[in-house]
Design a protein around this motif. Structure first.
Motif, PDB file in Angstrom:
ATOM      1  N   LYS A  95       0.846  -1.188   0.000  1.00  0.00           N
ATOM      2  CA  LYS A  95       0.000   0.000   0.000  1.00  0.00           C
ATOM      3  C   LYS A  95       0.884   1.242   0.000  1.00  0.00           C
ATOM      4  O   LYS A  95       1.918   1.286   0.656  1.00  0.00           O
ATOM      5  CB  LYS A  95      -0.904   0.019   1.230  1.00  0.00           C
ATOM      6  CG  LYS A  95      -1.925  -1.086   1.230  1.00  0.00           C
ATOM      7  CD  LYS A  95      -2.797  -0.996   2.458  1.00  0.00           C
ATOM      8  CE  LYS A  95      -3.822  -2.098   2.457  1.00  0.00           C
ATOM      9  NZ  LYS A  95      -4.661  -2.057   3.644  1.00  0.00           N
ATOM     10  N   LYS A  96       0.467   2.232  -0.732  1.00  0.00           N
ATOM     11  CA  LYS A  96       1.223   3.478  -0.791  1.00  0.00           C
ATOM     12  C   LYS A  96       0.940   4.277   0.473  1.00  0.00           C
ATOM     13  O   LYS A  96      -0.208   4.526   0.821  1.00  0.00           O
ATOM     14  CB  LYS A  96       0.821   4.277  -2.029  1.00  0.00           C
ATOM     15  CG  LYS A  96       1.691   5.471  -2.259  1.00  0.00           C
ATOM     16  CD  LYS A  96       1.365   6.142  -3.562  1.00  0.00           C
ATOM     17  CE  LYS A  96       2.301   7.327  -3.757  1.00  0.00           C
ATOM     18  NZ  LYS A  96       2.057   7.983  -5.026  1.00  0.00           N
ATOM     19  N   ILE A  97       2.004   4.656   1.146  1.00  0.00           N
ATOM     20  CA  ILE A  97       1.869   5.418   2.384  1.00  0.00           C
ATOM     21  C   ILE A  97       1.834   6.903   2.021  1.00  0.00           C
ATOM     22  O   ILE A  97       2.701   7.384   1.276  1.00  0.00           O
ATOM     23  CB  ILE A  97       3.047   5.124   3.327  1.00  0.00           C
ATOM     24  CG1 ILE A  97       3.075   3.633   3.662  1.00  0.00           C
ATOM     25  CG2 ILE A  97       2.983   5.984   4.570  1.00  0.00           C
ATOM     26  CD1 ILE A  97       4.290   3.192   4.421  1.00  0.00           C
ATOM     27  N   PRO A  98       0.854   7.617   2.533  1.00  0.00           N
ATOM     28  CA  PRO A  98       0.795   9.049   2.194  1.00  0.00           C
ATOM     29  C   PRO A  98       1.967   9.802   2.828  1.00  0.00           C
ATOM     30  O   PRO A  98       2.500   9.407   3.867  1.00  0.00           O
ATOM     31  CB  PRO A  98      -0.539   9.510   2.793  1.00  0.00           C
ATOM     32  CG  PRO A  98      -0.853   8.506   3.837  1.00  0.00           C
ATOM     33  CD  PRO A  98      -0.230   7.219   3.391  1.00  0.00           C
ATOM     34  N   SER A  99       2.393  10.905   2.188  1.00  0.00           N
ATOM     35  CA  SER A  99       3.506  11.698   2.718  1.00  0.00           C
ATOM     36  C   SER A  99       3.072  12.357   4.032  1.00  0.00           C
ATOM     37  O   SER A  99       1.897  12.678   4.213  1.00  0.00           O
ATOM     38  CB  SER A  99       3.949  12.733   1.694  1.00  0.00           C
ATOM     39  OG  SER A  99       2.869  13.604   1.404  1.00  0.00           O
ATOM     40  N   PRO A 100       4.032  12.559   4.958  1.00  0.00           N
ATOM     41  CA  PRO A 100       3.670  13.140   6.247  1.00  0.00           C
ATOM     42  C   PRO A 100       3.222  14.609   6.101  1.00  0.00           C
ATOM     43  O   PRO A 100       3.641  15.320   5.198  1.00  0.00           O
ATOM     44  CB  PRO A 100       4.950  13.031   7.063  1.00  0.00           C
ATOM     45  CG  PRO A 100       6.042  12.851   6.077  1.00  0.00           C
ATOM     46  CD  PRO A 100       5.437  12.227   4.875  1.00  0.00           C
ATOM     47  N   SER A 101       2.402  15.024   7.011  1.00  0.00           N
ATOM     48  CA  SER A 101       1.901  16.405   6.976  1.00  0.00           C
ATOM     49  C   SER A 101       3.023  17.379   7.359  1.00  0.00           C
ATOM     50  O   SER A 101       4.014  16.980   7.971  1.00  0.00           O
ATOM     51  CB  SER A 101       0.724  16.543   7.947  1.00  0.00           C
ATOM     52  OG  SER A 101       1.182  16.364   9.265  1.00  0.00           O
ATOM     53  N   PRO A 102       2.885  18.666   7.036  1.00  0.00           N
ATOM     54  CA  PRO A 102       3.925  19.650   7.372  1.00  0.00           C
ATOM     55  C   PRO A 102       4.174  19.750   8.875  1.00  0.00           C
ATOM     56  O   PRO A 102       5.308  19.986   9.302  1.00  0.00           O
ATOM     57  CB  PRO A 102       3.373  20.964   6.819  1.00  0.00           C
ATOM     58  CG  PRO A 102       2.388  20.567   5.776  1.00  0.00           C
ATOM     59  CD  PRO A 102       1.854  19.247   6.187  1.00  0.00           C
ATOM     60  N   GLN A 103       3.148  19.532   9.712  1.00  0.00           N
ATOM     61  CA  GLN A 103       3.347  19.593  11.156  1.00  0.00           C
ATOM     62  C   GLN A 103       4.274  18.464  11.618  1.00  0.00           C
ATOM     63  O   GLN A 103       5.135  18.665  12.482  1.00  0.00           O
ATOM     64  CB  GLN A 103       2.009  19.493  11.916  1.00  0.00           C
ATOM     65  CG  GLN A 103       1.100  20.675  11.756  1.00  0.00           C
ATOM     66  CD  GLN A 103       0.168  20.517  10.548  1.00  0.00           C
ATOM     67  OE1 GLN A 103       0.160  19.485   9.881  1.00  0.00           O
ATOM     68  NE2 GLN A 103      -0.601  21.570  10.260  1.00  0.00           N
ATOM     69  N   ALA A 106       7.855  19.308  10.651  1.00  0.00           N
ATOM     70  CA  ALA A 106       8.422  20.324  11.549  1.00  0.00           C
ATOM     71  C   ALA A 106       8.789  19.693  12.899  1.00  0.00           C
ATOM     72  O   ALA A 106       9.844  19.992  13.465  1.00  0.00           O
ATOM     73  CB  ALA A 106       7.425  21.460  11.734  1.00  0.00           C
ATOM     74  N   GLU A 107       7.962  18.824  13.414  1.00  0.00           N
ATOM     75  CA  GLU A 107       8.233  18.148  14.696  1.00  0.00           C
ATOM     76  C   GLU A 107       9.481  17.274  14.596  1.00  0.00           C
ATOM     77  O   GLU A 107      10.305  17.242  15.509  1.00  0.00           O
ATOM     78  CB  GLU A 107       7.019  17.319  15.099  1.00  0.00           C
ATOM     79  CG  GLU A 107       7.126  16.676  16.442  1.00  0.00           C
ATOM     80  CD  GLU A 107       7.149  17.680  17.588  1.00  0.00           C
ATOM     81  OE1 GLU A 107       7.788  17.361  18.609  1.00  0.00           O
ATOM     82  OE2 GLU A 107       6.547  18.756  17.469  1.00  0.00           O
ATOM     83  N   LEU A 108       9.633  16.566  13.487  1.00  0.00           N
ATOM     84  CA  LEU A 108      10.816  15.732  13.290  1.00  0.00           C
ATOM     85  C   LEU A 108      12.086  16.571  13.225  1.00  0.00           C
ATOM     86  O   LEU A 108      13.122  16.184  13.782  1.00  0.00           O
ATOM     87  CB  LEU A 108      10.670  14.881  12.023  1.00  0.00           C
ATOM     88  CG  LEU A 108       9.679  13.716  12.104  1.00  0.00           C
ATOM     89  CD1 LEU A 108       9.510  13.061  10.738  1.00  0.00           C
ATOM     90  CD2 LEU A 108      10.129  12.699  13.123  1.00  0.00           C
ATOM     91  N   LYS A 109      12.028  17.731  12.568  1.00  0.00           N
ATOM     92  CA  LYS A 109      13.197  18.617  12.517  1.00  0.00           C
ATOM     93  C   LYS A 109      13.568  19.097  13.914  1.00  0.00           C
ATOM     94  O   LYS A 109      14.742  19.154  14.276  1.00  0.00           O
ATOM     95  CB  LYS A 109      12.920  19.820  11.600  1.00  0.00           C
ATOM     96  CG  LYS A 109      12.989  19.487  10.141  1.00  0.00           C
ATOM     97  CD  LYS A 109      12.780  20.734   9.296  1.00  0.00           C
ATOM     98  CE  LYS A 109      12.784  20.393   7.814  1.00  0.00           C
ATOM     99  NZ  LYS A 109      12.586  21.576   6.989  1.00  0.00           N
ATOM    100  N   GLU A 126      21.312  21.757  10.407  1.00  0.00           N
ATOM    101  CA  GLU A 126      20.748  20.411  10.309  1.00  0.00           C
ATOM    102  C   GLU A 126      21.826  19.418   9.914  1.00  0.00           C
ATOM    103  O   GLU A 126      22.827  19.774   9.300  1.00  0.00           O
ATOM    104  CB  GLU A 126      19.632  20.394   9.262  1.00  0.00           C
ATOM    105  CG  GLU A 126      18.421  21.183   9.662  1.00  0.00           C
ATOM    106  CD  GLU A 126      17.290  20.997   8.672  1.00  0.00           C
ATOM    107  OE1 GLU A 126      17.267  19.957   7.987  1.00  0.00           O
ATOM    108  OE2 GLU A 126      16.437  21.865   8.601  1.00  0.00           O
ATOM    109  N   ALA A 127      21.635  18.210  10.295  1.00  0.00           N
ATOM    110  CA  ALA A 127      22.565  17.158   9.905  1.00  0.00           C
ATOM    111  C   ALA A 127      22.495  16.979   8.401  1.00  0.00           C
ATOM    112  O   ALA A 127      21.435  17.088   7.793  1.00  0.00           O
ATOM    113  CB  ALA A 127      22.219  15.859  10.618  1.00  0.00           C
ATOM    114  N   GLU A 128      23.657  16.700   7.815  1.00  0.00           N
ATOM    115  CA  GLU A 128      23.690  16.556   6.358  1.00  0.00           C
ATOM    116  C   GLU A 128      23.025  15.240   5.956  1.00  0.00           C
ATOM    117  O   GLU A 128      23.267  14.201   6.558  1.00  0.00           O
ATOM    118  CB  GLU A 128      25.137  16.541   5.879  1.00  0.00           C
ATOM    119  CG  GLU A 128      25.829  17.870   6.014  1.00  0.00           C
ATOM    120  CD  GLU A 128      27.218  17.815   5.428  1.00  0.00           C
ATOM    121  OE1 GLU A 128      27.493  16.920   4.606  1.00  0.00           O
ATOM    122  OE2 GLU A 128      28.023  18.670   5.791  1.00  0.00           O
TER     123      GLU A 128
END
Length: 146
Positions: A95-103, A106-109, A126-128
């Motif tokens: 199944k194709k997983i939808p791309s994560p939302s912008p929120q 931002a939380e991952l960054k 940011e890490a390269e």
């Protein structure tokens, strides 16, 4: 009319034959007939190979037992039916997983930045990202160690 005459003639002849006693064939004729029949009859080979011996034993086991053949045929039919039923299904696709939302991005960054600070690196950048991008399997070059 002709058939009925022939039929009645046959009936009379059969009745006459049934009244006569059976006579044995002369012993000399009997010996000649049996001597000619013995070489013509199939005899089992005494120096037969292993394959013919196995074939003869399997034939002796299975030929008088049609239930065994029916059971073997039923098993093959079941195997073929199962094999055929498995081929009709389409392959399972991931199944194709939808791309994560912008929120979420931002939380991952923010979490990555906190991780960098915790491990002791004081760089705010940011890490390269990895510069190595794996090639598809069809474009990979395999090296053999000699």
């Amino acid at each position: 009319m002709k058939k009925s005459n022939e039929q009645s003639d046959m009936d009379e002849f059969e009745q006459q034959l049934s009244r006569r006693p059976l006579r044995q064939a002369p012993a000399e004729w009997r010996r000649e007939i049996l001597a000619a029949a013995v070489p013509a009859s199939p005899r089992p080979a005494t120096g037969s190979s292993l394959l013919s011996n196995v074939r003869a034993r399997l034939s002796a086991i299975f030929w008088p037992c049609p239930e065994a053949w029916a059971g073997l045929a039923a098993v093959w039919i079941l195997v073929l039916a199962l094999n055929y039923s498995m081929q009709d299904r389409p392959p399972v696709m991931a199944k194709k997983i939808p791309s994560p939302s912008p929120q979420v991005v931002a939380e991952l960054k923010q979490q990555r930045q906190m991780f960098v600070e915790l491990i002791g690196q004081n760089q705010a950048g940011e890490a390269e990202p990895s510069k190595y991008l794996p090639l598809p399997r069809s474009q990979r070059v395999e090296f053999m160690a000699v």
